[in-house]
Design a protein around this motif. Structure first.
Motif: not given
Length: 235
Positions: A44-60
């Motif tokens: 998810l940290l490198v999810h290509p199309s969803k910034p929200s996924f990358r942001q949530k992965a950072l929070k996790a």
């Protein structure tokens, strides 16, 4: 009685949950299962199309790092976080920078591994990202006995912010440099000779860097302008 003492010895739900989480992190980070258990989050940290996924992965990831800061030294995590410091989404970049900020000033290993990435964010297009990077480097400079290459590199990265569009950033950088090189009272901080040597080191690093501000002015010129202004105020 015995029953009452036994009941009091049992940890509360919050304590038990925190302890269990800590044990789990230790098993993952120190054991062989890091990649397997963390694979979904790292993806998810490198999810290509969803910034929200990358942001949530950072929070996790942040929750894990709170329990064990050494997680940031893991090679997979380091590569992912550094990549997100240059993410197309400003919120993701800001969060990636902030994630390492609480630990760089106190961990020489993390400072070494994330230093260049944070310095680069001082030239970010987002004000919040530049400010986050600036605050991290400021805290690193406040560490007593900081290595000269860190001081030189941090100053060169931050000095272009003297002309930043944000008045708050400009004021904070000016205050920081004045407190380093023109402390009040003059007897505070480093000796005059040590301050001169520090300025000379920063200028030498600035010559090598080729970094300019947003108007194309070189760091060397910015240092010169700052010193003239600061000495004028002293006089």
């Amino acid at each position: 009685n015995e029953v009452e003492r036994a009941r009091l010895a049992v940890p509360g739900a919050g304590e038990a949950q925190a302890f269990s989480a800590h044990v789990a992190v230790q098993e993952i980070v120190q054991g062989q299962g890091f990649g397997k258990v963390f694979a979904p989050m790292l993806n998810l940290l490198v999810h290509p199309s969803k910034p929200s996924f990358r942001q949530k992965a950072l929070k996790a990831l942040e929750q894990v790092v709170v329990l064990d800061p050494k997680t940031l030294a893991n090679d997979q995590v380091r590569k992912g976080v550094l990549r997100l410091m240059g993410d197309p989404a400003k919120l993701v970049r800001a969060q990636a920078v902030s994630l390492v900020g609480s630990y760089m000033a106190t961990s020489p290993q993390l400072l070494k591994e994330y230093f260049v990435g944070v310095c680069d964010r001082c030239r970010d297009t987002g004000v919040s990202v530049r400010k986050a990077a600036m605050l991290i480097l400021r805290d690193c400079l406040a560490t007593e006995g900081q290595a000269s290459e860190i001081v030189d590199g941090a100053c060169v990265a931050m000095i272009p912010l003297l002309k930043d569009e944000s008045s708050d950033i400009r004021k904070q950088i000016s205050h920081l440099l004045k407190s380093m090189w023109f402390p009040q009272p003059p007897s505070a901080g480093l000796s005059v000779a040590a301050r001169f040597a520090q300025i000379r080191g920063v200028v030498a690093e600035a010559h090598k860097s080729g970094i300019t501000d947003r108007d194309g002015q070189t760091v060397v010129d910015l240092i010169g302008d700052f010193l003239v202004e600061a000495m004028g105020e002293q006089g």
